[in-house]
Design an enzyme around this catalytic site. Structure first.
Site, PDB file in Angstrom:
ATOM      1  N   ASP A  13      -7.269 -31.471  41.868  1.00 19.86           N
ATOM      2  CA  ASP A  13      -7.946 -30.246  41.449  1.00 19.86           C
ATOM      3  C   ASP A  13      -6.795 -29.359  41.016  1.00 19.86           C
ATOM      4  O   ASP A  13      -6.056 -28.844  41.848  1.00 19.86           O
ATOM      5  CB  ASP A  13      -8.691 -29.615  42.635  1.00 19.86           C
ATOM      6  CG  ASP A  13      -9.421 -28.345  42.223  1.00 19.86           C
ATOM      7  OD1 ASP A  13      -8.866 -27.582  41.408  1.00 19.86           O
ATOM      8  OD2 ASP A  13     -10.532 -28.117  42.709  1.00 19.86           O
ATOM      9  N   HIS A  14      -6.612 -29.205  39.713  1.00 24.45           N
ATOM     10  CA  HIS A  14      -5.340 -28.611  39.267  1.00 24.45           C
ATOM     11  C   HIS A  14      -5.174 -27.174  39.758  1.00 24.45           C
ATOM     12  O   HIS A  14      -4.063 -26.663  39.804  1.00 24.45           O
ATOM     13  CB  HIS A  14      -5.142 -28.756  37.752  1.00 24.45           C
ATOM     14  CG  HIS A  14      -5.906 -27.781  36.909  1.00 24.45           C
ATOM     15  ND1 HIS A  14      -7.208 -27.944  36.577  1.00 24.45           N
ATOM     16  CD2 HIS A  14      -5.523 -26.621  36.340  1.00 24.45           C
ATOM     17  CE1 HIS A  14      -7.595 -26.932  35.830  1.00 24.45           C
ATOM     18  NE2 HIS A  14      -6.588 -26.099  35.665  1.00 24.45           N
ATOM     19  N   HIS A  68     -12.724 -25.841  41.498  1.00 21.62           N
ATOM     20  CA  HIS A  68     -11.711 -24.777  41.508  1.00 21.62           C
ATOM     21  C   HIS A  68     -12.121 -23.553  42.341  1.00 21.62           C
ATOM     22  O   HIS A  68     -11.383 -23.110  43.215  1.00 21.62           O
ATOM     23  CB  HIS A  68     -11.393 -24.317  40.088  1.00 21.62           C
ATOM     24  CG  HIS A  68     -11.086 -25.425  39.131  1.00 21.62           C
ATOM     25  ND1 HIS A  68     -10.440 -26.576  39.501  1.00 21.62           N
ATOM     26  CD2 HIS A  68     -11.332 -25.573  37.803  1.00 21.62           C
ATOM     27  CE1 HIS A  68     -10.301 -27.371  38.445  1.00 21.62           C
ATOM     28  NE2 HIS A  68     -10.843 -26.779  37.410  1.00 21.62           N
TER      29      HIS A  68
HETATM   30  C1  BG6 Z   1     -10.846 -27.265  33.763  1.00 27.70           C
HETATM   31  C2  BG6 Z   1     -12.202 -27.119  33.160  1.00 27.70           C
HETATM   32  O1  BG6 Z   1     -10.918 -27.963  34.972  1.00 27.70           O
HETATM   33  O2  BG6 Z   1     -10.277 -25.987  33.998  1.00 27.70           O
HETATM   34  C3  BG6 Z   1     -12.125 -26.304  31.864  1.00 27.70           C
HETATM   35  O3  BG6 Z   1     -12.749 -28.398  32.867  1.00 27.70           O
HETATM   36  C4  BG6 Z   1     -11.423 -24.993  32.109  1.00 27.70           C
HETATM   37  O4  BG6 Z   1     -13.423 -26.074  31.327  1.00 27.70           O
HETATM   38  C5  BG6 Z   1     -10.102 -25.225  32.817  1.00 27.70           C
HETATM   39  O5  BG6 Z   1     -11.199 -24.388  30.843  1.00 27.70           O
HETATM   40  C6  BG6 Z   1      -9.452 -23.923  33.209  1.00 27.70           C
HETATM   41  O6  BG6 Z   1      -8.180 -24.183  33.707  1.00 27.70           O
HETATM   42  P1  BG6 Z   1      -7.028 -23.104  33.650  1.00 27.70           P
HETATM   43  O7  BG6 Z   1      -5.895 -23.725  34.370  1.00 27.70           O
HETATM   44  O8  BG6 Z   1      -6.753 -22.859  32.194  1.00 27.70           O
HETATM   45  O9  BG6 Z   1      -7.581 -21.892  34.308  1.00 27.70           O
END
Ligand code: BG6
Length: 506
Positions: free
Chosen positions: A181-182, A244
């Site tokens: 989960d980045h 997230h």
């Molecule tokens: C991803 C989603 O996991 O996270 C995207 O699939 C979203 O829809 C993105 O745009 C947002 O990530 P960050 O790191 O740019 O906030």
């Protein structure tokens, strides 16, 4: 920081977008910082017919386009460790070729049996690839560790996630699986733990006695950006909330872990997720709001609505905005509402947690015309990472007029240089075998379970409205009604709207 042990890093879905935008730049950045093992090889795998040279060429272009680190002098040295193998991942027999190629690379780079398999493929392959790897004993740890990194979404709902879990656990052990989960790789998300547990001043206030409510916002100004096909089967709830946003809530709300060991932290995360109060089907309408962006003019530019996006059905009911109110039934949080919202095509890109503190029990300065300060601790996850505390101060001069002022810390003021990307951090952790920042199976299941009543109601109850909202607005106006208490509203990080419309800068 020490180096991970020698291994081969295999990326399934190597010709895809994530590989070039995030994975290769992150791994190159580790290489430049001397954080890859001396014996290391990266093997890109996908169906596309390419040879090593063509893949290296593509990755070199990717590195110049999606650079994460300034130094590009080591690109060729890095790309010499990069290889490519075309494999039909759905065909179990094709894994013979893969096995042979891995063996060759092991010999060439003097790498024992260690391997990481990164699944950056369509989710439909998340069950198939682990099974096919296992059929050729490529999961066997007798000669060295084997790890599986799985991208989100893990399942589409509780039932499909359970099925996927079973498919994978038939041939892999839980401790071999790293569910990415980045958001957990973001510095400022990890800093939630440090803010809470390294300071004596916050934790005593961090409970129902002093906190009025908690708000988590993840706004994006972009639309679905060519990902309409994927997004149609997802929507904001699955795409952002299930992972997230609720992971962030878990870090805000969890009890202190006894140590920084992965299990210690992950046990607390699971415990708090299991305390989310289940939402009753009949309450969905009043605690969850959904919206979809419609065509509108922003900064003089005409933007299309979600239904006009490529790959999206003209009568799509997929939500591009979701807001939710819920409670956590435990000793610390009993009765305190948590509000979360996320959406595409909102006025700006901002991710933040706002801790709204209770007001003073008596409004001493009210007779002077001043309202008491509403203390907020704003933890800005991105952009302009930092922490902001809002509190009341006397306006100099006659009387006792109170004004809210800011104490504002910006991460950029720390002289540490660049902040590593989330992928860089998580890939490095997986190479080191540190699973702290990865979601465990039970967590993912508990999150799906929590969202099931909303997913079900939004799917089947036609009288639950899907509000259209103009691009550049903060989503459906109805979202304001979620917040309890007359004096309280969502925090609007950029209220200063530009003259010509609704867009604003932070
Ligand atoms: C991803 C989603 O996991 O996270 C995207 O699939 C979203 O829809 C993105 O745009 C947002 O990530 P960050 O790191 O740019 O906030």
């Amino acid at each position: 920081m020490n180096k991970p042990s020698a291994h081969i890093f295999v990326i399934f879905g190597a010709s895809g977008d994530l590989t070039k935008r995030k994975l290769i730049p992150a791994i190159y950045s580790l290489f430049v910082q001397n954080l890859l093992p001396d014996s290391f090889a990266l093997l890109g795998v996908s169906r596309t017919n390419l040879d090593d040279e063509a893949f290296r060429h593509n990755m070199k272009t990717a590195l110049s386009e999606f650079r994460e680190i300034e130094d590009h002098t080591k690109e060729d040295e890095f790309l010499n460790k990069v290889y490519y193998q075309s494999v039909n991942t759905e065909d179990v027999n094709d894994y013979r070729t893969l096995k042979k190629r891995l063996q060759e690379l092991r010999v060439k780079h003097e790498i024992s049996g260690n391997a990481i398999y990164y699944l950056s493929t369509p989710p439909s392959l998340y069950g198939v690839i682990p099974k096919n790897l296992a059929a050729h004993k490529l999961n066997d740890e007798s000669g060295g560790w084997k790890r599986l990194i799985i991208e989100k979404p893990f399942g589409y709902d509780l039932a499909s996630a359970e099925k996927l879990k079973q498919e994978i656990l038939d041939s892999w052990n839980e401790n071999q699986i790293y569910r990415i989960d980045h958001y957990l790789g973001k510095e400022t998300v990890q800093n939630l733990l440090v803010t809470r547990f390294s300071n004596g001043i916050f934790e005593p206030l961090w409970n129902r006695n002093f906190i009025d409510h908690v708000e988590v916002t993840s706004a994006e100004s972009i639309g679905v950006e060519g990902r309409g096909g994927y997004y149609e089967s997802s929507g904001a709830l699955r795409d952002m909330v299930q992972n997230h946003l609720l992971q962030i809530v878990a870090l805000v709300a969890m009890e202190p872990p006894t140590s920084l060991e992965a299990d210690s932290i992950r046990n607390e995360i699971l415990k708090v997720i299991q305390s989310f109060r289940p939402i009753k089907p009949e309450d969905v309408k009043s605690v969850a709001i959904r919206g979809q962006y419609i065509a509108s003019k922003v900064k003089g530019e005409q933007l299309i609505g979600y239904r006009e996006e490529k790959g999206v059905a003209q009568n799509s009911t997929t939500e591009t905005f979701a807001a939710l109110k819920f409670y956590i039934d435990n000793w610390r949080w009993g009765g305190i509402p948590f509000y979360i919202r996320t959406g595409k095509r909102l006025p700006t890109r901002v991710n933040e947690v706002v801790i709204h503190f209770k007001q003073t029990p008596h409004f001493l300065f009210k007779k002077n015309g001043s309202v008491n300060s509403h203390n907020q601790l704003v933890i800005r996850i991105q952009p302009d990472e930092g922490i902001l505390l809002k509190f009341g101060m006397k306006i100099p001069g006659q009387g006792f007029d109170v004004q809210t002022v800011n104490m504002d810390f910006h991460y950029s003021d720390l002289s540490v240089g660049r902040i590593p990307s989330a992928y860089e951090r998580l890939i490095y952790d997986s190479m080191k075998g540190d699973s702290t920042l990865f979601a465990r199976t039970e967590e993912v299941m508990a999150l799906w379970k929590f969202l099931t009543p909303i997913l079900d109601a939004w799917k089947s109850e036609k009288d639950i409205p899907l509000f259209g909202y103009p691009s550049g607005s903060w989503g459906p106006e109805k979202t304001d009604d979620l917040i309890e208490g007359k004096m309280m509203t969502w925090r609007y990080p950029c209220k200063n709207l530009s003259d010509d419309g609704i867009y604003c800068e932070l």
